[in-house]
Design a protein around this motif. Structure first.
Motif, short mmCIF file in Angstrom:
data_model
loop_
_atom_site.label_atom_id
_atom_site.label_comp_id
_atom_site.label_asym_id
_atom_site.label_seq_id
_atom_site.Cartn_x
_atom_site.Cartn_y
_atom_site.Cartn_z
N ASN A 31 0.81 -1.21 0.00
CA ASN A 31 0.00 0.00 0.00
C ASN A 31 0.85 1.26 0.00
O ASN A 31 0.41 2.30 -0.50
CB ASN A 31 -0.96 0.00 1.21
CG ASN A 31 -2.21 -0.80 0.94
OD1 ASN A 31 -2.68 -0.87 -0.20
ND2 ASN A 31 -2.77 -1.40 1.97
N ILE A 32 2.04 1.19 0.56
CA ILE A 32 2.96 2.33 0.49
C ILE A 32 3.30 2.62 -0.97
O ILE A 32 3.30 3.78 -1.41
CB ILE A 32 4.23 2.05 1.31
CG1 ILE A 32 3.90 2.01 2.81
CG2 ILE A 32 5.30 3.11 1.03
CD1 ILE A 32 5.06 1.58 3.69
N GLU A 33 3.57 1.56 -1.73
CA GLU A 33 3.88 1.72 -3.15
C GLU A 33 2.65 2.23 -3.91
O GLU A 33 2.78 3.06 -4.82
CB GLU A 33 4.35 0.38 -3.74
CG GLU A 33 5.64 -0.13 -3.13
CD GLU A 33 6.79 0.85 -3.34
OE1 GLU A 33 6.86 1.47 -4.43
OE2 GLU A 33 7.61 1.00 -2.42
N ARG A 34 1.48 1.74 -3.57
CA ARG A 34 0.25 2.21 -4.24
C ARG A 34 0.02 3.70 -3.99
O ARG A 34 -0.37 4.44 -4.89
CB ARG A 34 -0.95 1.40 -3.75
CG ARG A 34 -1.02 -0.01 -4.29
CD ARG A 34 -2.27 -0.73 -3.80
NE ARG A 34 -3.49 -0.07 -4.25
CZ ARG A 34 -4.07 -0.27 -5.43
NH1 ARG A 34 -3.53 -1.11 -6.30
NH2 ARG A 34 -5.18 0.36 -5.76
N ARG A 35 0.26 4.11 -2.75
CA ARG A 35 0.05 5.52 -2.41
C ARG A 35 1.02 6.41 -3.19
O ARG A 35 0.65 7.48 -3.68
CB ARG A 35 0.24 5.72 -0.92
CG ARG A 35 -0.09 7.14 -0.43
CD ARG A 35 -0.08 7.19 1.08
NE ARG A 35 1.21 6.76 1.62
CZ ARG A 35 1.41 6.46 2.89
NH1 ARG A 35 0.40 6.49 3.76
NH2 ARG A 35 2.61 6.09 3.31
N GLY A 38 -0.23 6.99 -6.54
CA GLY A 38 -1.49 7.73 -6.64
C GLY A 38 -2.74 6.86 -6.57
O GLY A 38 -3.83 7.32 -6.90
N TYR A 39 -2.59 5.61 -6.12
CA TYR A 39 -3.74 4.71 -6.02
C TYR A 39 -4.22 4.62 -4.57
O TYR A 39 -3.47 4.87 -3.64
CB TYR A 39 -3.38 3.30 -6.50
CG TYR A 39 -3.03 3.24 -7.97
CD1 TYR A 39 -3.99 3.43 -8.94
CD2 TYR A 39 -1.72 2.98 -8.37
CE1 TYR A 39 -3.67 3.36 -10.29
CE2 TYR A 39 -1.37 2.91 -9.71
CZ TYR A 39 -2.36 3.10 -10.66
OH TYR A 39 -2.03 3.04 -11.99
#
Length: 203
Positions: A31-35, A38-39
């Motif tokens: 989720n860190i990578e998704r944030r 921009g997701y």
């Protein structure tokens, strides 16, 4: 199972719980990578139960499938569904909790005896929250005592005392969905208890 996974753990409940916590740990990193990209973050809900089941292949020569069938499997699915209602990440049944090797080593709280579709009796359910994000984990840890006292008072039908405990928990951690649900249930119970008194006054 659609967007879900059904996993069997013949070694026992502890490996199932540890596997879930590892999944949640990996999800935090993902989720860190998704944030950063921009997701929106992804959440998962997991239910853990224990019981007997029938396992094997079904179908015919042109179409075979591998499946499990049992009441325990259905109940596990219901527990997973309840995590959505309570905005939780992991619900475990009392039967499964009793088979953990070291239950005191996990951060959890008694969420209550819940109605589960397809079951006549209410099921005792525990919320395991140590795999959740830091703010949620901290909030549930800080309110564990008043929350569980509120649950105990609620099921003892001492709704006024239960309300006091849940309000204490809500002040300390306003984002807890379970606390909000219990407070709504308590208001409904208190309204029903006041209704006969209103009728008596009107009469």
């Amino acid at each position: 199972l659609g967007d879900g996974i059904l996993a069997l753990f013949p070694e026992g409940v502890t490996p199932a719980l540890e596997s879930t916590l590892e999944m949640q740990k990996e999800l935090v990193e993902y989720n860190i990578e998704r944030r950063r990209a921009g997701y929106r973050r992804i959440r998962i809900g997991v239910g853990i139960h224990v019981g007997e089941l029938m396992l094997g292949t079904v179908g015919e020569n042109q179409r075979m499938d591998y499946t499990v069938i049992s009441d325990a499997v259905n109940l596990t699915s219901r527990l997973e569904s309840l995590t959505k209602t309570y905005d939780a990440s992991l619900f475990i049944s009392e039967q499964a909790l009793l088979r953990l090797e070291e239950p005191d080593s996990y951060e959890l709280r008694f969420i209550g005896r819940l109605d589960v579709k397809g079951k006549r009796e209410m099921i005792s359910v525990f919320d395991v929250f140590q795999g959740e994000q830091a703010s949620t984990r901290r909030g549930k840890l800080n309110t564990k005592k008043p929350f569980e006292k509120g649950v105990a008072m609620y099921f003892s039908e001492d709704f006024e005392q239960a309300k006091a405990y849940f309000l204490e928990a809500q002040r300390a951690y306003p984002l807890d969905r379970a606390t909000k649900i219990f407070l709504e249930k308590i208001e409904d119970k208190l309204d029903l208890m006041e209704e006969p008194e209103r009728k008596a006054v009107e009469t």
